[in-house]
Design an enzyme around this catalytic site. Structure first.
Site, PDB file in Angstrom:
ATOM      1  N   ARG A   1      53.716  49.620  38.013  1.00 40.17           N
ATOM      2  CA  ARG A   1      53.014  48.725  37.077  1.00 40.17           C
ATOM      3  C   ARG A   1      51.655  49.297  36.674  1.00 40.17           C
ATOM      4  NH1 ARG A   1      52.156  42.638  38.950  1.00 40.17           N
ATOM      5  NH2 ARG A   1      50.590  43.615  40.289  1.00 40.17           N
TER       6      ARG A   1
ATOM      7  N   LYS B   1      47.902  44.659  33.491  1.00 36.93           N
ATOM      8  CA  LYS B   1      46.978  44.128  34.506  1.00 36.93           C
ATOM      9  C   LYS B   1      45.633  44.829  34.310  1.00 36.93           C
ATOM     10  CE  LYS B   1      46.768  42.790  39.344  1.00 36.93           C
ATOM     11  NZ  LYS B   1      46.588  41.347  39.079  1.00 36.93           N
TER      12      LYS B   1
ATOM     13  N   GLU C   1      51.332  30.687  33.460  1.00 35.66           N
ATOM     14  CA  GLU C   1      51.087  31.110  34.843  1.00 35.66           C
ATOM     15  C   GLU C   1      49.719  30.614  35.308  1.00 35.66           C
ATOM     16  OE1 GLU C   1      50.841  35.413  35.136  1.00 35.66           O
ATOM     17  OE2 GLU C   1      49.945  35.564  33.147  1.00 35.66           O
TER      18      GLU C   1
HETATM   19  C1  LIG Z   1      47.536  36.531  35.934  1.00 35.97           C
HETATM   20  C2  LIG Z   1      48.336  36.878  37.151  1.00 35.97           C
HETATM   21  N1  LIG Z   1      49.599  36.445  37.250  1.00 35.97           N
HETATM   22  C3  LIG Z   1      50.343  36.733  38.340  1.00 35.97           C
HETATM   23  C4  LIG Z   1      49.836  37.482  39.367  1.00 35.97           C
HETATM   24  C5  LIG Z   1      50.705  37.784  40.554  1.00 35.97           C
HETATM   25  O1  LIG Z   1      51.110  39.136  40.484  1.00 35.97           O
HETATM   26  P1  LIG Z   1      51.492  39.900  41.830  1.00 35.97           P
HETATM   27  O2  LIG Z   1      52.583  39.070  42.500  1.00 35.97           O
HETATM   28  O3  LIG Z   1      51.940  41.266  41.413  1.00 35.97           O
HETATM   29  O4  LIG Z   1      50.244  39.937  42.663  1.00 35.97           O
HETATM   30  C6  LIG Z   1      48.547  37.955  39.289  1.00 35.97           C
HETATM   31  C7  LIG Z   1      48.037  38.795  40.400  1.00 35.97           C
HETATM   32  N2  LIG Z   1      46.646  38.764  40.470  1.00 35.97           N
HETATM   33  C8  LIG Z   1      45.958  39.066  41.581  1.00 35.97           C
HETATM   34  C9  LIG Z   1      46.549  39.785  42.550  1.00 35.97           C
HETATM   35  C10 LIG Z   1      45.794  40.069  43.687  1.00 35.97           C
HETATM   36  C11 LIG Z   1      44.474  39.606  43.797  1.00 35.97           C
HETATM   37  C12 LIG Z   1      43.967  38.881  42.782  1.00 35.97           C
HETATM   38  C13 LIG Z   1      42.575  38.396  42.922  1.00 35.97           C
HETATM   39  O5  LIG Z   1      42.301  37.318  42.411  1.00 35.97           O
HETATM   40  O6  LIG Z   1      41.814  39.110  43.572  1.00 35.97           O
HETATM   41  C14 LIG Z   1      44.665  38.604  41.661  1.00 35.97           C
HETATM   42  C15 LIG Z   1      47.763  37.660  38.172  1.00 35.97           C
HETATM   43  O7  LIG Z   1      46.491  38.094  38.048  1.00 35.97           O
END
Ligand SMILES: Cc1ncc(COP(=O)(O)O)c(CNc2cccc(C(=O)O)c2)c1O
Length: 290
Positions: free
Chosen positions: A50, A149, A182
Protein backbone atom coordinates in the site's frame (compact mmCIF):
# COMPACT_ATOMS: atom_id res chain seq x y z
CA UNK A 1 14.42 5.51 21.43
CA UNK A 2 16.34 5.24 18.13
CA UNK A 3 14.63 6.55 15.02
CA UNK A 4 15.47 5.71 11.42
CA UNK A 5 16.02 8.93 9.47
CA UNK A 6 17.28 8.86 5.88
CA UNK A 7 19.59 5.89 6.23
CA UNK A 8 20.78 6.39 9.82
CA UNK A 9 19.47 5.59 13.29
CA UNK A 10 19.43 8.69 15.47
CA UNK A 11 18.34 9.47 19.00
CA UNK A 12 14.83 10.91 19.39
CA UNK A 13 16.17 14.37 20.26
CA UNK A 14 18.27 14.37 17.09
CA UNK A 15 15.49 13.14 14.80
CA UNK A 16 14.80 16.38 12.92
CA UNK A 17 13.69 17.26 9.42
CA UNK A 18 14.19 20.51 7.53
CA UNK A 19 11.54 23.22 7.77
CA UNK A 20 11.73 23.12 3.97
CA UNK A 21 10.60 19.51 3.90
CA UNK A 22 7.45 19.37 1.75
CA UNK A 23 5.94 16.79 4.04
CA UNK A 24 5.90 19.51 6.69
CA UNK A 25 5.14 22.48 4.41
CA UNK A 26 2.43 20.86 2.28
CA UNK A 27 1.59 17.44 3.67
CA UNK A 28 3.26 16.14 0.52
CA UNK A 29 3.99 12.59 1.51
CA UNK A 30 2.60 9.24 2.58
CA UNK A 31 2.68 7.04 5.67
CA UNK A 32 1.85 3.65 7.12
CA UNK A 33 0.78 2.65 10.62
CA UNK A 34 1.95 -0.93 11.24
CA UNK A 35 2.00 -3.20 14.30
CA UNK A 36 4.39 -5.80 15.61
CA UNK A 37 2.94 -8.57 17.74
CA UNK A 38 4.89 -11.25 19.58
CA UNK A 39 8.09 -10.70 17.58
CA UNK A 40 6.47 -10.54 14.12
CA UNK A 41 5.50 -7.54 11.98
CA UNK A 42 1.83 -8.10 11.16
CA UNK A 43 0.93 -7.86 7.46
CA UNK A 44 4.20 -6.07 6.65
CA UNK A 45 4.02 -7.08 2.99
CA UNK A 46 0.49 -5.71 2.66
CA UNK A 47 1.45 -2.43 4.35
CA UNK A 48 4.49 -1.97 2.11
CA UNK A 49 2.39 -2.79 -0.98
CA UNK A 50 0.00 0.00 0.00
CA UNK A 51 2.87 2.39 0.78
CA UNK A 52 4.41 1.93 -2.67
CA UNK A 53 0.97 2.20 -4.31
CA UNK A 54 0.35 5.48 -2.45
CA UNK A 55 3.78 6.69 -3.62
CA UNK A 56 3.04 5.80 -7.22
CA UNK A 57 -0.34 7.50 -7.02
CA UNK A 58 1.25 10.82 -6.00
CA UNK A 59 4.23 10.30 -8.31
CA UNK A 60 6.65 10.18 -5.40
CA UNK A 61 9.90 8.25 -5.85
CA UNK A 62 10.69 6.60 -2.53
CA UNK A 63 14.25 5.84 -3.58
CA UNK A 64 14.68 2.43 -1.91
CA UNK A 65 13.22 -0.93 -2.92
CA UNK A 66 10.31 -2.50 -1.03
CA UNK A 67 12.60 -5.25 0.25
CA UNK A 68 15.00 -2.68 1.68
CA UNK A 69 12.10 -0.80 3.28
CA UNK A 70 11.04 -4.03 4.97
CA UNK A 71 14.54 -4.25 6.44
CA UNK A 72 14.27 -0.63 7.63
CA UNK A 73 11.16 -1.57 9.62
CA UNK A 74 12.67 -4.75 11.03
CA UNK A 75 15.97 -3.06 11.94
CA UNK A 76 14.17 -0.18 13.66
CA UNK A 77 12.43 -2.71 15.89
CA UNK A 78 15.71 -4.55 16.52
CA UNK A 79 17.56 -1.33 17.41
CA UNK A 80 14.87 -0.60 20.00
CA UNK A 81 14.61 -4.22 21.12
CA UNK A 82 10.86 -4.29 20.48
CA UNK A 83 8.72 -7.37 19.82
CA UNK A 84 5.37 -5.64 20.37
CA UNK A 85 5.08 -2.13 19.03
CA UNK A 86 3.36 0.34 16.79
CA UNK A 87 5.45 1.43 13.81
CA UNK A 88 5.00 4.73 11.97
CA UNK A 89 6.66 4.69 8.55
CA UNK A 90 6.71 8.10 6.84
CA UNK A 91 7.95 9.06 3.37
CA UNK A 92 7.76 12.70 2.36
CA UNK A 93 8.62 14.40 -0.94
CA UNK A 94 11.71 15.75 0.86
CA UNK A 95 13.46 19.09 1.19
CA UNK A 96 12.65 21.71 -1.44
CA UNK A 97 12.07 25.44 -1.64
CA UNK A 98 9.03 27.34 -0.43
CA UNK A 99 7.19 26.71 -3.67
CA UNK A 100 5.00 23.61 -3.79
CA UNK A 101 6.46 22.21 -7.00
CA UNK A 102 7.58 18.67 -6.10
CA UNK A 103 10.19 18.84 -8.84
CA UNK A 104 12.25 21.07 -6.55
CA UNK A 105 12.58 18.25 -4.03
CA UNK A 106 15.55 16.12 -4.96
CA UNK A 107 15.30 13.25 -2.45
CA UNK A 108 12.48 11.74 -0.40
CA UNK A 109 12.67 11.87 3.38
CA UNK A 110 12.24 8.43 4.98
CA UNK A 111 11.42 8.09 8.69
CA UNK A 112 10.63 4.99 10.75
CA UNK A 113 9.48 5.27 14.37
CA UNK A 114 8.73 2.26 16.57
CA UNK A 115 6.84 3.06 19.75
CA UNK A 116 3.56 2.38 21.49
CA UNK A 117 0.13 3.76 20.53
CA UNK A 118 -3.19 3.69 22.32
CA UNK A 119 -6.23 5.14 20.62
CA UNK A 120 -8.97 3.84 22.90
CA UNK A 121 -9.23 2.75 26.55
CA UNK A 122 -9.66 -0.98 27.30
CA UNK A 123 -13.16 -0.35 28.68
CA UNK A 124 -14.24 0.81 25.23
CA UNK A 125 -13.22 -2.55 23.79
CA UNK A 126 -15.30 -4.27 26.49
CA UNK A 127 -18.35 -2.01 26.39
CA UNK A 128 -18.23 -0.47 22.91
CA UNK A 129 -17.74 3.03 21.55
CA UNK A 130 -20.18 5.85 21.15
CA UNK A 131 -19.69 7.34 17.69
CA UNK A 132 -21.23 10.22 15.75
CA UNK A 133 -21.75 10.89 12.08
CA UNK A 134 -20.26 14.27 11.27
CA UNK A 135 -21.03 17.03 8.77
CA UNK A 136 -17.54 16.92 7.26
CA UNK A 137 -17.62 14.48 4.36
CA UNK A 138 -14.84 12.09 3.40
CA UNK A 139 -12.59 13.56 0.68
CA UNK A 140 -13.94 13.23 -2.83
CA UNK A 141 -11.86 10.60 -4.66
CA UNK A 142 -11.64 13.04 -7.60
CA UNK A 143 -9.91 15.60 -5.37
CA UNK A 144 -7.68 13.67 -2.98
CA UNK A 145 -8.42 9.96 -3.16
CA UNK A 146 -8.80 8.43 0.33
CA UNK A 147 -7.20 5.31 -1.12
CA UNK A 148 -3.90 7.20 -0.82
CA UNK A 149 -2.64 7.04 2.77
CA UNK A 150 -1.19 10.53 2.51
CA UNK A 151 0.11 12.94 5.13
CA UNK A 152 -2.97 15.02 4.31
CA UNK A 153 -5.08 14.03 7.32
CA UNK A 154 -6.85 17.37 7.84
CA UNK A 155 -10.11 15.86 6.52
CA UNK A 156 -9.82 13.27 9.30
CA UNK A 157 -8.65 15.82 11.89
CA UNK A 158 -11.63 18.11 11.17
CA UNK A 159 -13.96 15.14 11.64
CA UNK A 160 -12.21 14.34 14.92
CA UNK A 161 -12.60 17.97 16.09
CA UNK A 162 -16.31 17.85 15.24
CA UNK A 163 -17.03 14.66 17.19
CA UNK A 164 -14.90 15.53 20.23
CA UNK A 165 -16.58 18.94 20.45
CA UNK A 166 -19.84 16.98 20.62
CA UNK A 167 -18.38 14.86 23.43
CA UNK A 168 -18.06 11.73 21.28
CA UNK A 169 -14.72 9.98 20.81
CA UNK A 170 -14.94 8.81 17.17
CA UNK A 171 -16.54 10.22 14.04
CA UNK A 172 -18.11 8.45 11.10
CA UNK A 173 -17.71 10.32 7.84
CA UNK A 174 -20.16 10.00 4.99
CA UNK A 175 -19.40 10.02 1.27
CA UNK A 176 -20.34 12.99 -0.89
CA UNK A 177 -23.56 11.09 -1.68
CA UNK A 178 -24.44 10.55 1.99
CA UNK A 179 -23.49 6.90 2.29
CA UNK A 180 -21.41 5.70 5.25
CA UNK A 181 -17.66 5.87 4.44
CA UNK A 182 -15.36 5.30 7.42
CA UNK A 183 -14.02 6.66 10.68
CA UNK A 184 -11.18 9.12 11.15
CA UNK A 185 -8.61 6.33 11.43
CA UNK A 186 -10.60 3.16 10.92
CA UNK A 187 -12.94 1.31 8.57
CA UNK A 188 -16.48 0.35 9.56
CA UNK A 189 -18.49 -2.90 9.48
CA UNK A 190 -22.15 -3.57 10.31
CA UNK A 191 -23.82 -6.94 10.78
CA UNK A 192 -27.42 -6.87 9.60
CA UNK A 193 -29.86 -9.58 8.46
CA UNK A 194 -27.12 -12.20 8.90
CA UNK A 195 -24.73 -10.41 6.51
CA UNK A 196 -21.52 -8.54 7.36
CA UNK A 197 -21.44 -5.29 5.38
CA UNK A 198 -18.58 -2.86 4.79
CA UNK A 199 -18.35 0.05 2.32
CA UNK A 200 -16.75 -0.76 -1.04
CA UNK A 201 -13.43 0.83 -2.01
CA UNK A 202 -15.32 2.75 -4.72
CA UNK A 203 -17.06 4.68 -1.94
CA UNK A 204 -13.81 6.60 -1.43
CA UNK A 205 -12.21 5.03 1.64
CA UNK A 206 -8.81 3.78 2.67
CA UNK A 207 -8.37 0.09 1.82
CA UNK A 208 -7.63 -0.91 5.38
CA UNK A 209 -5.28 -3.83 6.00
CA UNK A 210 -7.37 -4.72 9.06
CA UNK A 211 -10.56 -4.37 6.97
CA UNK A 212 -9.21 -6.82 4.41
CA UNK A 213 -8.06 -9.20 7.15
CA UNK A 214 -11.53 -9.17 8.74
CA UNK A 215 -13.16 -9.87 5.37
CA UNK A 216 -10.86 -12.88 4.91
CA UNK A 217 -11.47 -14.12 8.47
CA UNK A 218 -15.24 -13.78 8.04
CA UNK A 219 -15.08 -15.84 4.87
CA UNK A 220 -13.16 -18.60 6.63
CA UNK A 221 -15.86 -18.55 9.32
CA UNK A 222 -18.59 -18.86 6.67
CA UNK A 223 -19.98 -15.46 7.61
CA UNK A 224 -21.53 -13.88 4.51
CA UNK A 225 -19.65 -10.66 3.70
CA UNK A 226 -20.68 -7.96 1.25
CA UNK A 227 -18.79 -4.83 0.26
CA UNK A 228 -21.68 -2.50 -0.44
CA UNK A 229 -22.84 1.04 0.21
CA UNK A 230 -25.12 1.51 3.18
CA UNK A 231 -26.83 4.45 4.85
CA UNK A 232 -27.14 5.75 8.37
CA UNK A 233 -30.51 3.97 8.56
CA UNK A 234 -28.77 0.62 7.90
CA UNK A 235 -26.21 1.46 10.58
CA UNK A 236 -28.82 2.51 13.16
CA UNK A 237 -30.86 -0.66 12.59
CA UNK A 238 -27.90 -3.06 12.47
CA UNK A 239 -27.49 -5.89 14.97
CA UNK A 240 -23.78 -5.14 15.35
CA UNK A 241 -21.30 -2.44 14.33
CA UNK A 242 -17.55 -2.30 14.78
CA UNK A 243 -14.52 -0.39 13.55
CA UNK A 244 -11.21 -1.78 12.32
CA UNK A 245 -7.74 -0.27 12.04
CA UNK A 246 -4.09 -0.95 12.80
CA UNK A 247 -4.13 1.22 15.88
CA UNK A 248 -7.71 0.40 16.94
CA UNK A 249 -7.57 -3.27 15.86
CA UNK A 250 -11.27 -4.32 16.15
CA UNK A 251 -13.43 -2.18 18.42
CA UNK A 252 -17.19 -2.55 18.91
CA UNK A 253 -19.65 0.33 18.51
CA UNK A 254 -22.57 0.41 20.92
CA UNK A 255 -24.20 3.69 19.94
CA UNK A 256 -24.34 5.80 16.80
CA UNK A 257 -25.88 9.29 16.92
CA UNK A 258 -27.80 8.35 20.08
CA UNK A 259 -29.16 5.11 18.59
CA UNK A 260 -28.22 1.98 20.52
CA UNK A 261 -26.84 -0.65 18.15
CA UNK A 262 -28.35 -4.10 18.69
CA UNK A 263 -28.29 -4.86 22.41
CA UNK A 264 -25.89 -1.98 23.06
CA UNK A 265 -22.92 -4.26 23.71
CA UNK A 266 -20.31 -6.23 21.73
CA UNK A 267 -22.08 -8.89 19.63
CA UNK A 268 -21.29 -12.54 18.92
CA UNK A 269 -19.97 -11.90 15.38
CA UNK A 270 -17.60 -9.21 16.65
CA UNK A 271 -16.33 -11.48 19.40
CA UNK A 272 -15.80 -14.36 16.98
CA UNK A 273 -13.86 -12.17 14.54
CA UNK A 274 -11.79 -10.55 17.29
CA UNK A 275 -10.79 -14.00 18.61
CA UNK A 276 -9.64 -15.11 15.16
CA UNK A 277 -7.85 -11.77 14.60
CA UNK A 278 -5.94 -12.10 17.85
CA UNK A 279 -4.87 -15.63 16.92
CA UNK A 280 -3.67 -14.45 13.50
CA UNK A 281 -1.63 -11.57 14.93
CA UNK A 282 0.46 -14.07 16.89
CA UNK A 283 1.63 -15.98 13.81
CA UNK A 284 1.53 -13.62 10.81
CA UNK A 285 4.39 -11.62 9.35
CA UNK A 286 8.19 -11.75 9.21
CA UNK A 287 10.07 -12.42 12.44
CA UNK A 288 11.98 -9.46 13.86
CA UNK A 289 14.69 -11.50 15.59
CA UNK A 290 15.12 -14.61 13.51
C1 LIG B 1 -8.98 6.87 7.22
C2 LIG B 1 -8.57 5.50 7.65
N1 LIG B 1 -9.38 4.46 7.39
C3 LIG B 1 -9.04 3.21 7.78
C4 LIG B 1 -7.87 2.97 8.43
C5 LIG B 1 -7.53 1.56 8.83
O1 LIG B 1 -6.52 1.07 7.97
P1 LIG B 1 -5.56 -0.08 8.48
O2 LIG B 1 -6.46 -1.23 8.92
O3 LIG B 1 -4.67 -0.42 7.32
O4 LIG B 1 -4.79 0.49 9.64
C6 LIG B 1 -7.01 4.01 8.70
C7 LIG B 1 -5.73 3.71 9.38
N2 LIG B 1 -5.22 4.82 10.04
C8 LIG B 1 -4.34 4.75 11.05
C9 LIG B 1 -3.61 3.63 11.20
C10 LIG B 1 -2.71 3.59 12.27
C11 LIG B 1 -2.59 4.69 13.14
C12 LIG B 1 -3.38 5.76 12.91
C13 LIG B 1 -3.24 6.91 13.84
O5 LIG B 1 -4.25 7.56 14.08
O6 LIG B 1 -2.13 7.08 14.33
C14 LIG B 1 -4.24 5.84 11.88
C15 LIG B 1 -7.35 5.31 8.31
O7 LIG B 1 -6.54 6.37 8.55
Amino acid sequence: MLIYLNGSFVAEEDAKVSVFDHGFLYGDGIFEGIRAYHGRVFKLEEHLKRLYESAKSINLTIGIAKEDMAEVVLETLRKNDLKDAYIRLVVSRGKGDLGLDPNNCSKATIICIAAQIKLFEQTMYEQGLNVKTVAIRRNNPDSLNPRIKSLNYLNNVLAKIECTQAGVIEAIMLTQDGYVAEGTADNIFIYRNNVLLTPPLSAGILEGITRNTVIQLAQTLDIEVKEMLFTRHDMYTADECFLTGTAAELIPVRNVDGREIGLGKPGAIFKQLLKEFRTLTQVNGPEIFS
